[in-house]
Design a protein around this motif. Structure first.
Motif: not given
Lengths: 316, 505
Positions: A35-42, B50-56
């Motif tokens: 969850l920490a990795k995916l953030g709010t896009e989870a 880039p496809h797996k990146a999620v952090a803003a």
């Protein structure tokens, strides 16, 4: 030999215990690495998939056993957030923290032993009193605050270094060492005053004992007595203290690194904790614990070298 | 004896001085290469895929290295990038893209339709639980009709689909995208030292307008207190997202630009628990709060008050009039509380992530204002990861102050979450009227109807006081006067290719 063997076994057991406790901590505290990795896009599906990829869907003991097994084999796993092997990540950071710790220890020894000897020799003199008063003040200043003061004074006012202008050792070794001086001083300062105080009182105590008088009566001069006899006896508690200090510095460097913007083990540990990136956290903590334990072991060995009575007691 | 000590001391001082001079000469050798060092608040905490990146924080950096078939510009328009042209069929089900000629990857190879097909199919793949790009679940097939045309067929019409076509195009031949970054952007990847630096270099064979600065070094400034020191001391040349306080401490080497963060900061209320399941209570809270006062207290009045889940950068969708829907009226708020059955007020807890100072400050002002209507708001600071797991996924909270941004410039990226069955609906908002309006908006291909329906959604959120909306926060960028060319984007990206050195342009 038996003594050393016993020590090594205790060391290993301690390390396993530490690693187990840290592992346990991470299952207890809130926050999920996926969850920490995916953030709010989870989305629930992606979290589930990622948990599986990270192996978090397995029971606690299986995960711990697996971690321990690979760790013993020398595989520290892969960072959850960076996707890099932990070993590779730490290999870059360990030299930074080690350099800083060694530099501070050297500064402590280089400054405090002469100062301690000097104050003990000139007990009661004006310089002794001034140093004593300064000591009290410096001792009360924690390393991180000393760091802030140093940055302000030497960095901003005197412009001797660029605050936050850390230079990687890959870029320039001299620049790197130069930047590390002030953080090392910040760490060393409070410890110096403690060491001086300890050494001074130790020396003064020894000076009053019978053997010192005997040494003098045998015709030795002050220098000879102080260095050959008194210092050696007064060093025992200092070595214990320096050993403790060294472990303290390694752990304490985490905060000083933040103040000076040094990307060492400390920063990576803190961000990994908040990212719940525990392959990294586990590796760092176990390494730190190992360092502490090994240094303590070394201190014990130095003891024996200075004072053979300890070895005899240990073996009886 | 004394002399010896002095000697030793002198030696130490000398060696100190020596190493220091070595350190101050760090910019050894005047190189002709132009460069800039930019501070970033958090590291690129992802792999290079880039496809797996999620952090803003990762996405804003990758914007310079990777590109999609289309690419947003600073006005929020989508311009053709790797594709030179696109056509949308009348039923909005078939998107046809023509590949731009001569676009090269960072490794020197030409972009082919196979690479495009591979990139899109990789993101649409559901074998690992859900597609990597949510909008891609709608894709039926991706066909390369000839060697420069690619056709994407959708199951349902989707007018917003183009916005998701900024998905990075990467070479199919790269088997390890997580450690080898190859894109088509104006900058190419050089190196990444975790928690230390991220280095990019200008890509000489870029198809479009080339970047001006040869080398961009991103330096991680994890310690917020040291940012100003780093800027003033000269170890970084630029930093975006500064607070008003930090700006006031800068020396005059810097130009400060003001923009908006493009998010909606609000006191988000859990509509599923007592007492916030009562609309009147939520409205009472809205009446108790003066947005401008919060702005004045926390950021010297900078920021834009908003009244719904939409911020000004959205242009035609944004409804500025909703910002004044509730004006501070303590008597009315008290009356509403009485009607709702809380004549004596009540107490509740606001959970705030401890790493976001602006949100904490806003919360403190809110709590103070709520005292006037006898509502006792307790503030609980929690770690960001705990916020994610407890508040966002677990929905175990009463109120929280946070800023929600948009993943793309489509109205649905802001409004989808308030559908009663949305997995992102962490505030448990449930309103059939809203669901109907939203369904109408996404179901139509008529632009005007769409806009009207999305506006209705916003209106409903405001009227039912889904949350206590506050503002789109001000963002300050400090840039050393040696450089210029910074552009604000309505999305969470940083465009380094536009920066240039003053006097060299």
């Amino acid at each position: 030999m038996k003594y050393v063997g016993k020590k090594i076994i205790t060391m290993c057991l301690t390390l396993i215990l530490v690693s187990f406790l840290v592992f346990l901590c991470f299952t207890v505290i809130p926050g999920d690495p996926a969850l920490a990795k995916l953030g709010t896009e989870a989305t629930p599906e992606r979290v589930e998939a990622l948990r599986k990829e990270m192996g978090l869907d397995r029971p606690f003991m299986v995960r711990y056993g697996d971690w321990l097994y690979s760790f013993v084999k020398g595989d520290m796993g892969e960072s959850y957030s960076y996707g890099l092997p932990v070993k590779e990540m730490l290999a870059d950071k360990v030299p930074i923290t080690v350099t800083m710790s060694v530099m501070s220890i050297l500064i402590i020894v280089a400054v405090s032993i002469p100062l301690g000897l000097y104050t003990a020799k000139h007990e009661g003199s004006v310089t002794d009193r001034v140093i004593y008063a300064l000591n009290q003040v410096v001792m009360a200043v924690p390393a991180f605050f000393a760091g802030i003061l140093i940055t302000l004074l030497f960095g901003i006012v005197l412009k001797l270094f660029t605050p936050g202008g850390y230079i990687s050792y890959n870029q320039s070794v001299a620049g790197f060492l130069g930047y590390m001086i002030f953080p090392s001083i910040a760490i060393a300062l409070p410890k110096i005053s403690m060491t001086v105080k300890l050494l001074r009182s130790g020396l003064i105590g020894e000076k009053k004992l019978d053997y010192t008088r005997t040494a003098y009566s045998r015709g030795n001069n002050t220098k000879g007595v102080l260095y050959k006899h008194v210092l050696k006896n007064a060093m025992l508690p200092i070595i214990t203290f320096l050993g403790m200090t060294f472990t303290d510095i390694i752990a304490g460097s985490i905060i000083v690194e933040q103040v000076f913007g040094i990307p060492g083990m400390g920063r990576i540990l803190l961000t990994s904790i908040s990212n719940r990136d525990y392959p990294v956290v586990m590796a760092i903590i176990v390494c730190l614990a190992a360092a502490v334990i090994i240094i303590n072991g070394l201190v014990d060995l130095v003891y024996q070298w200075i004072d053979p009575r300890i070895r005899l007691e240990g073996e009886s | 004896m004394k002399k010896k000590h002095l000697k030793a001391l002198l030696m130490i001082v000398l060696s100190l001085a020596l190493t220091l001079t070595a350190c101050s000469g760090k910019r050894q050798g005047e190189s002709t290469e132009s460069q800039i060092t930019i501070g970033i608040p958090q590291d690129v905490e992802d792999s290079l895929d880039p496809h797996k990146a999620v952090a803003a924080g990762t996405e804003e950096v990758f914007f310079n290295m990777f590109e999609g078939l289309v690419k947003p510009d600073s006005d929020g328009n989508l311009n053709p990038a790797v594709a030179s042209d696109y056509k949308v069929s009348e039923d909005e089900k078939i998107y046809t893209f023509t590949l731009r000629e001569g676009v090269k990857f960072h490794d020197g190879s030409l972009v082919t339709v196979e690479d495009v097909k591979y990139s899109i199919e990789r993101c649409a793949d559901t074998s690992e639980g859900g597609p990597l790009v949510a909008a891609f679940s709608n894709i039926v097939s991706v066909n390369a009709t000839d060697d420069k045309t690619i056709e994407i067929v959708l199951a349902e019409p989707d007018a917003d689909f183009l916005a998701s076509m900024d998905t990075a195009i990467i070479p199919a031949s790269n088997t390890t995208p997580e450690s080898v970054a190859i894109g088509t952007g104006p900058y190419k990847f050089v190196s990444h030292a975790p928690q230390e630096s991220f280095v990019m270099e200008k890509f000489d064979e870029y198809w479009g307008e080339a970047a001006h600065i040869d080398k961009v070094t991103l330096k991680v400034c994890a310690n917020t207190d040291s940012i100003v020191m780093n800027l003033n001391g000269g170890s970084i040349d630029m930093f975006s997202r500064l607070t008003a306080t930090q700006v006031s401490q800068l020396n005059n080497n810097f130009e400060v630009l003001e923009g908006t963060m493009n998010l909606v900061q609000a006191l988000y209320l859990n509509n599923g628990v007592e007492p916030f399941n009562n609309e009147k209570v939520r409205q009472a809270l809205c009446y108790a709060i003066d947005k401008q006062y919060i702005l004045d207290m926390t950021s010297d009045g900078h920021g834009t008050p908003v009244g719904t889940s939409m911020f000004p950068a959205f242009g035609k969708y944004y409804m500025p009039e909703l910002a004044d829907y509730y004006t501070k009226d303590v008597e009315k708020a008290k009356a509403l509380l009485k009607e709702a059955g809380y004549p004596e007020g009540f107490s509740f807890t606001i959970k705030v992530p401890s790493n976001y100072t602006p949100h904490i400050e806003t919360t403190q002002v809110i709590a103070e204002e709520l005292k006037a209507i006898n509502v006792d708001a307790k503030i609980e600071l929690i770690e960001w990861e705990t916020w994610l797991s407890d508040v966002y996924s677990g929905r175990k909270f009463e109120g929280t102050v946070i800023g929600l941004d948009a993943s793309s410039l489509t109205a649905s990226s802001m409004l989808l979450r308030f559908n009663s069955d949305s997995s992102k609906n962490f505030i448990n908002y449930s309103n059939p009227e809203y669901d109907a309006a939203y369904a109408r908006a996404v179901g139509t291909t008529n632009q005007e109807e769409r806009t009207a329906a999305f506006k209705e959604c916003q209106q409903i959120l405001t009227e039912t006081a889904a949350n206590v909306y506050i503002q789109d926060m001000a963002e300050f960028v400090a840039i050393n006067k040696k450089y210029a060319g910074y552009e604000f984007y309505p999305l969470y990206v940083q465009d380094y290719s536009k920066l240039y050195i003053v006097g060299e342009e």
